[in-house]
Design an enzyme around this catalytic site. Structure first.
Site, short mmCIF file in Angstrom:
data_model
loop_
_atom_site.label_atom_id
_atom_site.label_comp_id
_atom_site.label_asym_id
_atom_site.label_seq_id
_atom_site.Cartn_x
_atom_site.Cartn_y
_atom_site.Cartn_z
N TYR A 62 26.47 39.22 -58.39
CA TYR A 62 27.45 40.09 -59.36
C TYR A 62 28.71 39.34 -59.81
O TYR A 62 29.60 38.87 -59.78
CB TYR A 62 27.57 41.12 -57.98
CG TYR A 62 26.74 41.89 -57.34
CD1 TYR A 62 25.75 41.72 -58.26
CD2 TYR A 62 27.28 43.15 -56.36
CE1 TYR A 62 24.61 42.93 -57.46
CE2 TYR A 62 26.49 42.97 -55.84
CZ TYR A 62 24.63 43.18 -56.90
OH TYR A 62 23.64 44.14 -55.34
N SER A 63 28.42 39.33 -61.43
CA SER A 63 29.31 38.63 -62.31
C SER A 63 29.70 37.81 -61.85
O SER A 63 30.50 37.15 -62.13
CB SER A 63 30.72 39.87 -62.15
OG SER A 63 30.24 41.26 -62.82
#
Length: 342
Positions: A62-63
């Site tokens: 995630y990111s």
């Protein structure tokens, strides 16, 4: 907040967990989801804790780690009593060994996640997807070793097929290793394939479901209907691979949701979430939010139940013919009873 025991374990989890894929917003895909910074994350964590949600879910991808770092900062100084989960398997780099569920990568990614989260252990560690290039024995032995080392409390999988999960459970049983107790799955009113095989497996093998994207990537948020398509660059537009935002099937579901929302005095997303949390095998549903208003609205989906008639209306609006062999098995309910039939 209602808490539920994970099937076959003594661990209780709240019916909602907070998903932090909206933290960070790095890269085009996650930028469309949200870009919550540390201060915003702290406020969302505060609201969750005020409403009895102590379960926070993230992933290394995630990111590219930013979600884990922001979550770690947001819960700093209050780790005790929290349930933190994260994941690995998918690519974190361009090298040949930068993805997968083999021993070296699991250990490397787990250590990286622990550092970013600022903790010595995670409560639940998921294999984010199935790695068909690595023997399940290597994956499970490594995870069991990490549990023995105190870096993981328990393990789960995500996005597995029925045979992927069953093969893994069999290997754990054969060797006496820790088994997957959680399966993080996509399940929504307009994404009901989970019911065909994975739900019966979950009930039979005592593997609880943790549902991701219960609002179908925002398609069931109440913001999309026949007259209002998703905005370009929005999360709903980025999640078009879940369900087409121009699908008649989606519109029929949304029409039914509006009807039930009017009957109950609830919002469309609250009705959609309530439908999911009360399905068989579901122990936890991940909710995400860009802001306080979205989070508070989602929290209003708990603490009440749809009537049998309202559930039947929603089911009828989203019922589809399953693929083979499930349509064939459905002809003989005396042999293969549906877990949805009371």
């Amino acid at each position: 907040m209602e808490y539920r025991k994970l099937a076959g374990t003594g661990l209780s989890v709240p019916v909602f967990s907070f998903g932090t894929a909206t933290f960070g917003g790095e890269g085009d895909f996650f930028k469309a989801w949200g870009n919550t910074d540390v201060q915003g994350a702290k406020r969302l964590v505060d609201i969750c804790l005020e409403h009895g949600i102590n379960f926070f879910d993230t992933a290394n991808t995630y990111s590219r780690g930013a979600s884990e770092r922001i979550l770690g900062d947001a819960v700093k100084g209050r780790r005790g009593g929290l349930i933190l989960s994260t994941k690995s398997t998918f690519p974190m780099g361009d090298g040949p060994n930068d993805c997968g569920s083999f021993r070296a990568n699991i250990i490397k990614e787990l250590e990286g996640s622990l550092k970013r989260l600022g903790t010595d252990y995670v409560d639940i560690y998921f294999m984010h997807g199935f790695d068909a290039t690595t023997p399940v024995e290597e994956t499970l032995r490594t995870l069991d070793d990490m549990i023995t080392a105190g870096k993981i409390r328990c393990i789960g999988c995500s996005n597995f097929s029925g045979w992927h999960l069953m093969k893994s459970l069999s290997a754990s049983e054969k060797h006496g290793w820790s088994r997957y107790i959680f399966h993080q799955v996509y399940y929504s009113l307009v994404g009901r394939e989970y019911e065909w095989e994975l739900m019966p497996l979950a009930l039979d093998q005592k593997v609880s479901a943790m549902v991701w994207s219960p609002l179908a990537g925002g398609a069931l948020s109440g913001k999309i209907n026949r007259k209002t398509p998703p905005k370009e660059g929005s999360r709903s537009a980025a999640m078009d691979f879940v369900i087409s935002s121009e699908s008649e099937y989606l519109f029929k579901a949304v029409d039914a949701l509006y009807e039930v929302a009017e009957e109950t005095g609830r919002t469309v997303p609250q009705v959609a979430l309530n439908w999911v949390i009360n399905r068989p095998s579901v122990a936890n549903v991940i909710i995400g939010a860009r802001n306080e208003q979205q989070l508070l609205d989602n929290l209003g989906a708990a603490g009440w139940k749809l009537t049998d008639e309202q559930v039947a209306k929603l089911d009828a609006a989203t019922n589809t013919k399953p693929v083979y062999p499930y349509w064939h098995q459905n002809q003989f309910p005396m042999l293969v009873p549906s877990p949805l039939k009371k």
